[in-house]
Design an enzyme around this catalytic site. Structure first.
Site, PDB file in Angstrom:
ATOM      1  CE  LYS A  81      -3.450  -2.679  -0.135  1.00 50.90           C
ATOM      2  NZ  LYS A  81      -4.101  -2.939  -1.415  1.00 50.90           N
ATOM      3  N   GLY A 128     -10.010  -3.775   5.902  1.00 50.27           N
ATOM      4  CA  GLY A 128     -10.210  -3.272   7.270  1.00 50.27           C
ATOM      5  C   GLY A 128      -9.382  -3.994   8.317  1.00 50.27           C
ATOM      6  CE  LYS A 156      -6.817  15.890   8.557  1.00 54.49           C
ATOM      7  NZ  LYS A 156      -7.067  15.723  10.007  1.00 54.49           N
ATOM      8  CG  HIS A 165     -15.563   2.923  -1.285  1.00 48.26           C
ATOM      9  ND1 HIS A 165     -14.528   2.282  -0.666  1.00 48.26           N
ATOM     10  CD2 HIS A 165     -15.608   2.420  -2.540  1.00 48.26           C
ATOM     11  CE1 HIS A 165     -13.970   1.434  -1.501  1.00 48.26           C
ATOM     12  NE2 HIS A 165     -14.613   1.487  -2.643  1.00 48.26           N
ATOM     13  CE  LYS A 219     -15.885  -1.723  -1.762  1.00 42.29           C
ATOM     14  NZ  LYS A 219     -15.041  -2.115  -2.914  1.00 42.29           N
ATOM     15  CD  GLU A 221     -11.463  -0.253  -3.117  1.00 44.33           C
ATOM     16  OE1 GLU A 221     -12.292  -1.171  -3.177  1.00 44.33           O
ATOM     17  OE2 GLU A 221     -10.765  -0.035  -2.099  1.00 44.33           O
ATOM     18  CG  ASN A 250      -9.490  -3.788  -4.719  1.00 45.01           C
ATOM     19  OD1 ASN A 250      -8.670  -3.992  -3.832  1.00 45.01           O
ATOM     20  ND2 ASN A 250     -10.609  -3.148  -4.507  1.00 45.01           N
ATOM     21  NE  ARG A 252      -9.747  -8.380  -5.055  1.00 47.23           N
ATOM     22  CZ  ARG A 252     -10.864  -7.788  -4.692  1.00 47.23           C
ATOM     23  NH1 ARG A 252     -11.939  -7.898  -5.443  1.00 47.23           N
ATOM     24  NH2 ARG A 252     -10.939  -7.044  -3.605  1.00 47.23           N
ATOM     25  CB  VAL A 288     -17.851  -8.626  -4.831  1.00 46.03           C
ATOM     26  CG1 VAL A 288     -19.245  -9.168  -4.538  1.00 46.03           C
ATOM     27  CG2 VAL A 288     -16.797  -9.459  -4.124  1.00 46.03           C
TER      28      VAL A 288
END
Lengths: 172, 506
Positions: free
Chosen positions: B118, B167, B203, B210, B239, B277, B292, B294, B297
């Site tokens: 990340k 998360g 921050k 989102h 989600k 995202e 992501n 890939r 969903v």
């Protein structure tokens, strides 16, 4: 036969007489037909059409009923069954002691209470890890922790007793 | 990038079936793999060939790279599609597939690697001119260093796992006093979830949405953005409801988001389908969150408003064919919503539920799509994700789509286990949601209130009558099973037993 049906906090009296039901002082034509090959029932009552999914729940007269996307726990007891319940005195559910069971197989990762400890409704009791998620099981009612049945690191099966609560006023 | 004929689908459930269907529509053969728990799953029956790959725990089956590659070899596959979850974002898997001489239906391992770290992703995005959430672009070694960085950024801040996502290894820190314990908590959680405890700081934005952009890239150098998805309805970063387009995104903002997304994908040499995202602040500023690498969903909502089959495009790109998406400005048509139907009990703190699905009736009719992975008779276990199916609807306007979703949710019947169905109905009935007035804190703020709402009063009477008639039925059948004058039956029925228990007051 007259039944008292409990839906959440509401009680509804329904008397079944032949093909009619008496409810709220009104008589209605009612029929409940099983939809073959499914757990569905079709209810026609006073001309209204309802499709319900009936899933028997634990205990006499109890069902989980599915209707228009909602899932509702109901209990229908006749007078005799209600008397038996009254005679049995403290029912296991709201008043007396109650054992919190594992809702799924998993691993006990934390125990948050000890025997003898008074707990409020909603107090966290035990944390069980399943599917890499930690799930906190909470007290369904106020009480005193009577027994902790598990220890940290223990694998539990679905339905395994975790913590038994005694009602706050009970001596043991 | 040679054409292939046979694809191994290294997944299970809903997404495996989705990929198998796309293979068949592309004229390809699909090979399913299954664990001991999935012998009769729909994805196994849908495939041409099915290969057992081990015991129910994912580590012994769906996460076992060697077994999957061996299965692809013995069934003479030329390609492997990873689906989502499991191994889909593990660079070593993509690498192993390629080294075995097979095509990985997805981006190059290097792109997975770059976006999987990340902090590296944040550095690359900054370099590509994509705005990132203010914070550190390097891991912070300890809570003291984190304290200095947090003071510079200003509280509240988020501690996040470098290797993270979903998360896990994430903590919100409101002031300095919370920092030390939050750091330790996040570190150990990240260690457990990803095998790497490194953290960085961001921050914390106040009530962002989102918003994510779907991109597709082919080997001819084309990168297209297929608009945004609004995914603010989340519970603990999972989600639950997604839609396209977002009420908060104007055509001008969509253009800017799309430019940022294609720049992000281009900077890592991306191929196939991916999602960038963003957090969208109420002020209209947006920040890169993560990519992501890939299939996602919630991809169907994009498919419905753009008329593109994303999985089929993945399969084409992997064979070296150009994207079938037309060139020129792409605009969404109508509105699509997805509700994730999971085996979780919303009225019991979303506890995962297990048991047999005794009966399942999926909604149908105009504008309704059911992407499911289970059928009646299937056992829902705790070995895998609780996602049972996705219910997706399309309407010419958002209001029409919402109304259609409510209709479809009422048609859905699942008997045997609790599901998230009723939760979705509550959200869809909420005026804030109906106005599109949502952000990532929505469920935290209103979830409990929605779930505590009383049952609609018009349902009480029919439910009570049905319960009484069921009890009457039970009584009649108990009487028939044990007439008072008849000798006791050899094997007492459950009703008799119930009646006996009742008569002794148990």
């Amino acid at each position: 036969m007259k039944y008292v049906v409990t839906i959440g906090s509401q009680h509804v009296e329904v008397e079944v007489v032949g093909s009619r039901v008496l409810v709220g002082g009104k008589a209605l034509e009612a029929s409940l037909a099983a939809v073959p090959g499914t757990p569905l029932r079709h209810l026609l009552v006073g001309g209204e059409s309802w499709t319900l999914a009936a899933d028997p729940a634990e205990g006499p007269g109890r069902w989980a009923l599915g209707v228009v996307g909602e899932r509702v726990e109901v209990e229908a007891l006749d007078e005799r069954a209600r008397e038996i319940q009254a005679l049995a005195g403290k029912r296991p559910a709201p008043a007396g002691g109650r054992t919190v069971k594992a809702p799924m197989p998993g691993l006990v990762v934390r125990i948050e209470v000890a025997a003898g400890q008074p707990v409020a409704a909603g107090t966290g009791l035990v944390v069980v890890e399943a599917m890499k998620m930690e799930n906190e099981l909470r007290a369904p009612q106020p009480g005193v922790v009577a027994t902790v049945h598990v220890e940290v690191g223990q694998a539990v099966e679905k339905g395994a007793p975790l913590v038994t609560l005694a009602s706050p006023e009970a001596s043991g | 990038m040679a054409p292939f004929k046979r694809v191994l689908v290294a997944n299970r459930g809903e997404v495996a079936l989705r990929v198998i269907r796309a293979c068949h529509e592309e004229g390809l053969e699909a090979v399913a793999v299954y664990s001991d728990a999935d012998r009769l799953s729909p994805h196994v029956r849908a495939a041409h060939v099915a290969v057992p790959i081990g015991a129910a725990p994912a580590a012994e089956s769906y996460l076992d790279i060697a077994k999957l590659i061996e299965a692809a070899r013995t069934t003479e596959c030329q390609a492997i599609h990873p689906g989502y979850g499991f191994l889909s974002e593990r660079a070593p898997f993509a690498e192993a597939v390629t080294q075995a001489g097979l095509t990985f239906v997805g981006p190059p391992a290097t792109a997975i690697q770059a976006m999987g770290d990340k902090t590296e992703a944040r550095r690359r995005m900054q370099a590509a001119g994509v705005p990132v959430v203010p914070g550190t672009t390097r891991p912070v070694p300890d809570h003291v260093q984190a304290g200095a960085e947090a003071a510079r950024l200003g509280y509240p801040v988020l501690l996040k796992a470098v290797a993270g996502g979903g998360g896990k290894g994430m903590r919100l820190v409101r002031d300095e006093a919370e920092l030390e314990s939050a750091f330790q908590g996040a570190e150990s959680e990240a260690m457990k979830a990803f095998g790497a405890g490194e953290l960085y700081l961001e921050k914390y934005l106040d009530r962002p949405r989102h918003i994510e952009i779907q991109i597709l890239a082919d080997t001819y150098g084309r990168v297209v953005a297929l608009g945004e998805r609004e995914c603010s309805i989340q519970r603990r970063h999972q989600k639950l409801i997604e839609e396209a387009p977002s009420v908060a995104v104007t055509p001008a903002l969509r253009r800017r988001l799309s430019e940022a997304a294609t720049a992000a994908a281009g900077s890592v040499g991306y191929l196939g389908a991916g999602t960038i995202e963003f957090l969208l602040a109420p002020t209209g500023e947006f920040y890169f969150l993560e990519m992501n690498t890939r299939l996602q969903v919630e991809h169907p909502v994009t498919e419905l408003v753009f008329g593109v089959d994303i999985v089929r495009e993945q399969l084409r790109v992997a064979q070296g064919q150009p994207l079938r998406v037309h060139s020129g400005a792409l605009q969404p048509r109508g509105h699509a919503i997805e509700c994730r139907i999971t085996a979780e009990d919303p009225f019991n703190d979303f506890l995962p539920a297990t048991g047999m699905i005794r009966y399942l009736q999926a909604p149908s009719g105009p504008g309704v799509r059911w992407d499911g992975g289970v059928e009646a008779g299937n056992e829902v276990t705790l070995f895998y994700d609780p996602l049972l199916a996705k219910l997706i609807v399309w309407g010419d306007t958002r209001a029409a789509a919402l109304q259609r979703m409510r209709r479809a949710l009422r048609e859905l019947v699942i008997v045997g286990i609790p599901s998230s169905q009723a939760f979705h109905l509550r959200v869809l009935a909420d005026p804030d949601f109906q106005r599109g007035d949502v952000d990532v804190t929505y469920l935290e703020r209103v979830g409990e209130r929605l779930l505590a709402a009383e049952l609609a009063p018009e349902l009480i009477q029919p439910l009570a009558i049905a319960a009484a008639l069921l009890a009457e039925e039970q009584r009649a059948s108990a009487a028939a099973a044990a007439p008072p004058t008849a000798p006791p039956p050899a094997r007492p029925s459950v009703w008799t037993l119930a009646a006996r228990r009742e008569s002794v007051g148990g």
